[in-house]
Design an enzyme around this catalytic site. Sequence first.
Site, short mmCIF file in Angstrom:
data_model
loop_
_atom_site.label_atom_id
_atom_site.label_comp_id
_atom_site.label_asym_id
_atom_site.label_seq_id
_atom_site.Cartn_x
_atom_site.Cartn_y
_atom_site.Cartn_z
N TYR A 157 -3.12 -16.80 -4.63
CA TYR A 157 -2.32 -15.67 -5.24
C TYR A 157 -1.84 -16.32 -6.91
O TYR A 157 -2.01 -15.48 -7.75
CB TYR A 157 -0.90 -16.01 -4.43
CG TYR A 157 0.22 -15.27 -4.89
CD1 TYR A 157 0.22 -13.78 -4.63
CD2 TYR A 157 1.29 -15.72 -5.41
CE1 TYR A 157 1.29 -13.32 -4.80
CE2 TYR A 157 2.38 -15.07 -5.61
CZ TYR A 157 2.31 -13.76 -5.62
OH TYR A 157 3.46 -12.90 -5.61
N LYS A 161 -2.37 -13.89 -10.16
CA LYS A 161 -1.42 -13.65 -10.78
C LYS A 161 -1.61 -14.33 -12.56
O LYS A 161 -1.22 -13.56 -13.42
CB LYS A 161 -0.29 -14.26 -10.41
CG LYS A 161 0.22 -13.45 -9.13
CD LYS A 161 0.34 -12.19 -9.40
CE LYS A 161 1.18 -11.31 -8.07
NZ LYS A 161 1.16 -10.07 -8.10
N1 LIG Z 1 9.06 -11.39 -3.39
C1 LIG Z 1 8.76 -12.16 -4.43
O1 LIG Z 1 9.49 -13.30 -4.23
C2 LIG Z 1 7.86 -12.09 -5.37
C3 LIG Z 1 7.82 -13.16 -6.56
C4 LIG Z 1 6.91 -12.91 -7.31
C5 LIG Z 1 6.17 -11.90 -7.70
N2 LIG Z 1 6.21 -10.98 -6.54
C6 LIG Z 1 4.97 -9.53 -6.77
O2 LIG Z 1 5.83 -8.64 -6.59
C7 LIG Z 1 5.03 -7.49 -5.99
C8 LIG Z 1 6.05 -6.77 -4.94
O3 LIG Z 1 6.43 -7.90 -4.17
P1 LIG Z 1 7.24 -7.57 -2.93
O4 LIG Z 1 7.87 -8.84 -2.69
O5 LIG Z 1 8.18 -6.29 -3.25
O6 LIG Z 1 6.15 -7.11 -1.61
P2 LIG Z 1 6.56 -6.52 -0.11
O7 LIG Z 1 8.04 -6.20 0.08
O8 LIG Z 1 5.77 -7.00 0.65
O9 LIG Z 1 5.83 -4.94 -0.59
C9 LIG Z 1 4.33 -4.90 -0.99
C10 LIG Z 1 4.21 -3.52 -1.46
O10 LIG Z 1 2.81 -3.31 -1.84
C11 LIG Z 1 2.05 -2.49 -1.16
N3 LIG Z 1 0.58 -2.93 -0.85
C12 LIG Z 1 0.47 -3.96 -0.59
N4 LIG Z 1 -1.12 -3.90 -0.59
C13 LIG Z 1 -1.37 -2.89 -0.99
C14 LIG Z 1 -2.74 -2.06 -1.10
N5 LIG Z 1 -3.92 -2.98 -0.83
N6 LIG Z 1 -2.74 -0.81 -1.57
C15 LIG Z 1 -1.78 -0.37 -1.86
N7 LIG Z 1 -0.47 -0.92 -1.75
C16 LIG Z 1 -0.38 -2.40 -1.26
C17 LIG Z 1 2.82 -2.17 0.25
O11 LIG Z 1 2.82 -1.02 0.87
P3 LIG Z 1 2.93 -0.84 2.39
O12 LIG Z 1 4.27 -0.65 2.51
O13 LIG Z 1 2.31 0.40 3.02
O14 LIG Z 1 2.62 -2.09 3.11
C18 LIG Z 1 4.25 -2.39 -0.25
O15 LIG Z 1 4.73 -1.33 -0.77
C19 LIG Z 1 3.72 -8.18 -5.53
O16 LIG Z 1 2.93 -7.79 -6.54
C20 LIG Z 1 4.16 -9.52 -5.52
O17 LIG Z 1 3.04 -10.53 -5.88
C21 LIG Z 1 6.97 -10.89 -5.65
#
Ligand SMILES: NC(=O)c1ccc[n+]([C@@H]2O[C@H](COP(=O)([O-])OP(=O)(O)OC[C@H]3O[C@@H](n4cnc5c(N)ncnc54)[C@H](OP(=O)(O)O)[C@@H]3O)[C@@H](O)[C@H]2O)c1
Length: 248
Positions: A157, A161
């Site tokens: 990851y 990133k």
């Molecule tokens: N949460 C954190 O603490 C955090 C911290 C740093 C960075 N981020 C980054 O922020 C972004 C969003 O994270 P989140 O926490 O909101 O994640 P999340 O709640 O797990 O949601 C992930 C989203 O990405 C979609 N997705 C995953 N794999 C995909 C694929 N192969 N093709 C198309 N869509 C896909 C999912 O679709 P489905 O709903 O259909 O599964 C969902 O809409 C990510 O890039 C993550 O790495 C998050």
Amino acid sequence: MTIAWRDKVAVVTGGSRGIGRHIALQLAKAGLKVAVSYRGNETAAQETEALIRQQGAESLLLQLDVSQIANAQVLIDQVLQTWGRVDVVVNNAGIARDTLLLRMKDSDWTEVIQTDLTGVFAVTRASMRPMMKQRFGRIVNIASIAGLMGNVGQANYAAAKAGVIGFTRSVAREMASRNITVNAVAPGLIETDLTHDMSEDALQALVKQVPLGRLGRPDEVADAVWYLINADYVTGQTLVVDGGLVMD
Ligand SMILES: NC(=O)c1ccc[n+]([C@@H]2O[C@H](COP(=O)([O-])OP(=O)(O)OC[C@H]3O[C@@H](n4cnc5c(N)ncnc54)[C@H](OP(=O)(O)O)[C@@H]3O)[C@@H](O)[C@H]2O)c1
């Protein structure tokens, strides 16, 4: 410059849940038409669509896997066919497959790189021609503080990133003369399904290290994305939204 957003067109990958949903709603509130891509969670995607429409904005749901390069062109072509332009792209879709390097399977590595890095490359590349024609574009890539500081159990990851941050800087340089800005947001610990999957102990240990003493909210990340979308004179930057965990 204040940009007239009404009837402009945005694409948010992974907009069905979590941070992406809040970004999509922020854009809808400002009057943009919003295309939301997702991988498989139909129920969540439909909820997001209903919330976008409650804002009085048009929306388009597209189920496709961004880890497959060819799907990026399908995504952008669908948006162009529907609305004829693409002004804003937020590359938000992402997954984690956390495990220590010694136990990391080939698939843990390739799935994360394909989704979190290759997906960003492919969707950004597919957006370039319409944005160049318009002489306007705004790209925001969602990275992570893991890409800045590394993290135990997240070699895959963090590599993806960190790659997103290098990619953002390079494309920002290539596209600046076309009035296309390319920036990244690096969230810290944000309350979404991604962090709900962590053990309570591991989460609390991490929260203790956050100077602001709490997890962040998805809408706080969306605020940072919205700032970068509106900023005319900011490109190639990574805006950290982490409660003070990383300070350079
Ligand atoms: N949460 C954190 O603490 C955090 C911290 C740093 C960075 N981020 C980054 O922020 C972004 C969003 O994270 P989140 O926490 O909101 O994640 P999340 O709640 O797990 O949601 C992930 C989203 O990405 C979609 N997705 C995953 N794999 C995909 C694929 N192969 N093709 C198309 N869509 C896909 C999912 O679709 P489905 O709903 O259909 O599964 C969902 O809409 C990510 O890039 C993550 O790495 C998050």
